[in-house]
Design an enzyme around this catalytic site. Structure first.
Site, PDB file in Angstrom:
ATOM      1  N   LYS A 282      -0.850   2.990  -2.121  1.00  0.00           N
ATOM      2  CA  LYS A 282      -0.527   2.917  -3.463  1.00  0.00           C
ATOM      3  C   LYS A 282      -1.759   3.170  -4.475  1.00  0.00           C
ATOM      4  CE  LYS A 282       3.663  -0.072  -3.701  1.00  0.00           C
ATOM      5  NZ  LYS A 282       4.604   1.165  -4.139  1.00  0.00           N
ATOM      6  N   ARG A 356      12.994  -0.475   3.224  1.00  0.00           N
ATOM      7  CA  ARG A 356      14.243   0.068   3.974  1.00  0.00           C
ATOM      8  C   ARG A 356      14.093  -0.361   5.531  1.00  0.00           C
ATOM      9  NH1 ARG A 356      13.646   6.030   1.990  1.00  0.00           N
ATOM     10  NH2 ARG A 356      12.841   4.674  -0.011  1.00  0.00           N
TER      11      ARG A 356
END
Ligand code: BES
Ligand code: MN
Ligand code: ZN
Length: 508
Positions: A282, A356
């Site tokens: 990020k 996920r």
């Protein structure tokens, strides 16, 4: 946490730092809410006029301070705005009470004792006011220099003691409402502490150890899989995310069982103790608050312990999927294929879509027990924040009625939430030339794509819902109502309500 008691004493004789009253927005100006009659009387019945002179309108969020009238044992009266006055015959909305009590409690941080003379119509109002005070008075200053004297240097320790006037100490329903609020808010505030704890201290192992302590204290069964056990059993998703970090992953299973239960709920929480993005790192500006990425696991933890403390007649299993997502020489790469616990293979196209992956393994593990329903909670996608903003979580499910029940439960406890679809056409965007599925799909509708990915790892025929709390989990703005800056404890009260409804046979 603030110690709360119920009292039928009259406000004038009460010795406290302040007396909190309610003021609503009436058709012709501020209206003093029920509960504050004795205070109003001491102002010769002119309290509404006094408040109006001081600029009060009764709007939600508003606070007006005024000196207590002569003869009062407390020096200060604080009028908290309740918003629009309810129609004749209707009571005050629980959420209005919660917020007003929260705003007042927040301003009372540092004080020893306050009395709350807000409208108490029934036990539900007692519970709402108690929740507002307990959640509003929260502060996190473990990491602030306290001068070594155990007191916060800035004098902002939470309000020590609160007296709820109009709450009847001998009324069973009032007492139960206070006890419920105390148990749930204590656990919810603990979840906030976990979220606010910096990631160098809250590693997956540290989180698991805390869960172990709580399990012992509340008689829960706990099973902790460390990285060796995860490898042995084939938890490729959790391992794949955690393998780049010096702090190895854990899967914690926390079980509360009631001898009177005939239903079983499984709660699954995303517990990324820090999300750097991994090799798909990020950029600066997007990673400063990523200690909050274990908020789902914190909520699940708090909900299971709450269910135990409330002795709910339902079995609740909590699954905490704990890992740290870091870039390193051992980290998973974009292009790697993971073999998941379910046996499916996943091509990792973006290591920042890690939530996920850990959830997929935990969902499959939860499914093996064939619970009546599974609810997962996760700070899963930035896309959900773009869709619903920073205060509302999204609800996706493989069952329309279940999704609606969760939405209703959330509304009931004052947690903004909204149903979101799982459009079938988005599934093909995750087709992979190499593996069974990729961990990324179309950019548009990214929150729904993530939901569709998770659905692949829910056991056949099991009712399932997914709460994407990326928006409300961490409050980057200023405090509001009973919500502090930082970790909020989002979804805890919805999960507890869901467990209660299931226990009462009103769900599933
Ligand atoms: N933890 C983030 C989602 C998030 C973002 C939570 C902001 C709270 C605030 C998640 O792991 C993530 O990085 N998701 C990616 C997925 C994408 C790479 C498919 C996202 O939303 O950008
Ligand atoms: Mn991520
Ligand atoms: Zn994440």
């Amino acid at each position: 946490m603030t110690a709360l008691t119920l009292s039928t004493s009259a406000a004038p004789g009460l010795r406290a730092d302040a007396i909190v009253i309610g003021v609503a927005k009436g058709a012709k100006g501020p209206v003093v809410a029920p509960g504050a009659e004795a205070v109003d009387k001491a102002y010769d019945g002119k309290l509404a006029d006094v408040l109006e002179t001081l600029g009060s309108s009764g709007a939600e969020g508003e606070l007006t301070k005024l000196p207590a009238p002569a003869g009062f044992k407390s020096p200060l009266v604080i009028a908290a705005g309740l918003g629009a006055e309810p129609d004749a015959g209707a009571g005050y909305d629980a959420e209005a009470l919660r917020r007003a009590a929260g705003v007042a409690a927040r301003t009372l941080n540092g004080a020893k004792k306050a009395a709350f003379a807000l409208p108490v119509e029934d036990a539900a109002a007692v519970g709402a006011i108690a929740e507002g005070v307990l959640l509003g008075a929260y502060s996190f200053d473990v990491y602030k220099d306290n001068g070594g004297n155990g007191k916060a240097k800035n004098g902002k320790a939470p309000l020590a003691e609160g007296v709820l006037l109009g709450g009847k100490p001998r009324d069973a329903a009032h007492k139960a409402a206070l006890a419920r609020a105390t148990a749930v808010c204590e656990e919810l505030n603990r979840a906030r502490d976990l979220i606010n704890t910096p990631p160098n201290d809250l590693t997956p192992a540290a989180f698991a150890a805390l869960a172990q302590g709580a399990a012992k204290e509340h008689g829960l069964k706990i099973q902790i899989l460390d990285d060796k056990a995860l490898a042995k059993d084939g938890y490729g998703g959790i391992l794949g995310v955690g393998v780049g970090s010096a702090a190895p992953p854990r899967l914690v299973k926390l079980s509360y069982t009631s001898p009177k239960a005939d239903k079983h709920l499984a709660f699954v929480g995303k517990g990324i103790t820090y999300d750097s993005g991994g090799i798909s790192l990020k950029p600066a500006g997007h990673n400063e608050t990523m200690k909050c990425d274990m908020s789902g696991a914190a909520a699940v933890f708090a909900a299971v312990v709450s269910a135990a403390r409330l002795g709910l007649k339902v079995n609740v299993t909590g699954w905490l999927a704990l890992a740290e997502n870091m870039p390193s020489g051992s980290a998973v790469r974009p292009g790697d294929v993971l073999r998941m616990y379910s046996g499916k293979t996943v091509e990792v196209l973006n290591t920042d879509a890690e939530g996920r992956l850990v959830l997929a393994d935990a969902l499959w593990a939860a499914s093996a027990e064939k619970p009546d329903a599974i609810v997962d909670v996760a700070t899963l996608t930035g896309a959900m924040m773009l869709a619903l903003g920073s205060r509302t979580f999204g609800i996706m499910a493989n069952d329309d009625a279940f999704r609606a029940s969760i939405h209703e439960a959330a509304e009931e406890v004052g947690e903004p939430a909204w149903p979101m679809p799982l459009p079938e056409h988005l599934r093909k965007g995750m087709d992979s030339p190499t593996a069974d599925i990729a961990n990324m799909g179309e950019r548009m509708g990214g929150g729904l794509v993530a939901g569709l990915f998770l659905r692949e790892f829910v056991g056949e025929g099991i009712t399932w819902a997914h709460l994407d709390i990326a928006g409300p989990a961490f409050n980057e703005g200023g405090p509001f109502g009973y919500t502090p800056k930082g970790g909020t404890g989002s979804a805890v009260r919805t999960l507890v309500r869901l467990a209660e409804l299931t226990a009462e046979g009103d769900l599933g």
